[in-house]
Design a protein around this motif. Structure first.
Motif, PDB file in Angstrom:
ATOM      1  N   LYS A  73      11.162  -0.649   5.936  1.00 12.54           N
ATOM      2  CA  LYS A  73      12.066   0.349   6.519  1.00 12.54           C
ATOM      3  C   LYS A  73      11.495   1.763   6.411  1.00 12.54           C
ATOM      4  N   GLY A  74      10.308   1.903   5.817  1.00 11.29           N
ATOM      5  CA  GLY A  74       9.668   3.214   5.757  1.00 11.29           C
ATOM      6  C   GLY A  74       9.631   3.844   4.384  1.00 11.29           C
ATOM      7  N   LYS A  75      10.220   3.224   3.384  1.00 10.63           N
ATOM      8  CA  LYS A  75      10.194   3.781   2.022  1.00 10.63           C
ATOM      9  C   LYS A  75       8.824   3.525   1.403  1.00 10.63           C
ATOM     10  N   LYS A  76       8.475   4.314   0.402  1.00  7.45           N
ATOM     11  CA  LYS A  76       7.218   4.132  -0.310  1.00  7.45           C
ATOM     12  C   LYS A  76       7.492   3.428  -1.632  1.00  7.45           C
ATOM     13  N   VAL A  77       6.531   2.637  -2.054  1.00  5.51           N
ATOM     14  CA  VAL A  77       6.669   1.880  -3.305  1.00  5.51           C
ATOM     15  C   VAL A  77       6.849   2.822  -4.482  1.00  5.51           C
ATOM     16  N   GLU A  78       6.215   3.973  -4.437  1.00  7.99           N
ATOM     17  CA  GLU A  78       6.288   4.931  -5.544  1.00  7.99           C
ATOM     18  C   GLU A  78       7.704   5.447  -5.773  1.00  7.99           C
ATOM     19  N   GLU A  79       8.553   5.378  -4.754  1.00 11.18           N
ATOM     20  CA  GLU A  79       9.937   5.841  -4.892  1.00 11.18           C
ATOM     21  C   GLU A  79      10.742   4.969  -5.855  1.00 11.18           C
ATOM     22  N   PHE A  80      10.286   3.749  -6.117  1.00 10.80           N
ATOM     23  CA  PHE A  80      11.033   2.808  -6.949  1.00 10.80           C
ATOM     24  C   PHE A  80      10.452   2.665  -8.361  1.00 10.80           C
ATOM     25  N   LEU A  81       9.509   3.539  -8.705  1.00 15.37           N
ATOM     26  CA  LEU A  81       8.935   3.523 -10.045  1.00 15.37           C
ATOM     27  C   LEU A  81       9.999   3.802 -11.097  1.00 15.37           C
ATOM     28  N   ILE A  82       9.897   3.102 -12.208  1.00 21.05           N
ATOM     29  CA  ILE A  82      10.825   3.335 -13.322  1.00 21.05           C
ATOM     30  C   ILE A  82      10.287   4.504 -14.118  1.00 21.05           C
ATOM     31  N   LYS A  83      11.103   5.525 -14.309  1.00 19.23           N
ATOM     32  CA  LYS A  83      10.682   6.709 -15.066  1.00 19.23           C
ATOM     33  C   LYS A  83      10.763   6.394 -16.560  1.00 19.23           C
ATOM     34  N   LYS A  84       9.732   6.807 -17.269  1.00 17.29           N
ATOM     35  CA  LYS A  84       9.705   6.516 -18.716  1.00 17.29           C
ATOM     36  C   LYS A  84      10.140   7.704 -19.517  1.00 17.29           C
ATOM     37  N   VAL A 137       4.142  -7.992 -19.193  1.00 17.95           N
ATOM     38  CA  VAL A 137       4.031  -6.595 -18.809  1.00 17.95           C
ATOM     39  C   VAL A 137       5.428  -6.061 -18.547  1.00 17.95           C
ATOM     40  N   ALA A 138       5.658  -4.820 -18.944  1.00 16.86           N
ATOM     41  CA  ALA A 138       6.953  -4.189 -18.689  1.00 16.86           C
ATOM     42  C   ALA A 138       7.104  -3.945 -17.194  1.00 16.86           C
ATOM     43  N   PRO A 139       8.318  -4.034 -16.671  1.00 14.00           N
ATOM     44  CA  PRO A 139       8.515  -3.782 -15.237  1.00 14.00           C
ATOM     45  C   PRO A 139       8.208  -2.326 -14.882  1.00 14.00           C
TER      46      PRO A 139
END
Length: 124
Positions: free
Chosen positions: A113-124, A83-85
């Motif tokens: 630390k309070g960040k959301k996982v969605e903030e680190f999504l790779i934009k396609k 699967v692609a990252p």
């Protein structure tokens, strides 16, 4: 096979000897394996079966050596495709995560630390 007997008391050694002698008489009274195997083969043939049918597709093996050399059965594992990252570490772009399995340490540390996982999504 060696057993460390140095840590046993006299009472424990006596019980061990008693149990060993009892087991020895049981083993000595058993008929020979070849005799039992011949009886089983004869009985299976008398009822119209082969040894392979009776014992599940393989003839019984002989002795401990055969058991020791037998390969362990492989566990059925469901293989997942590559699967692609989906997520990337902004501090180190080489660190990525597909979203499968346990979160990597870098992502877990940032989310605590309070960040959301969605903030680190790779934009396609």
């Amino acid at each position: 096979m060696s057993i460390d007997l140095s840590g046993l008391s006299a009472k424990e050694l006596g019980a061990l000897i008693k149990n060993a002698k009892k087991q020895q008489t049981i083993v000595a009274k058993r008929p020979a394996v070849t005799k039992v195997r011949a009886q089983l083969t004869k009985l299976a043939k008398a009822h119209g079966y082969s040894i392979e049918e009776v014992f599940g597709g393989a003839a019984p093996t002989r002795g401990r050596a055969a058991k020791a050399t037998k390969a362990p059965a492989k566990k059925a594992v469901r293989k997942l495709g590559k699967v692609a990252p989906k997520y990337r570490n902004p501090a180190n772009p080489k660190e990525t995560w597909t979203g499968r399995g346990k979160q990597p340490r870098w992502l877990a540390a940032l989310t605590t630390k309070g960040k959301k996982v969605e903030e680190f999504l790779i934009k396609k």
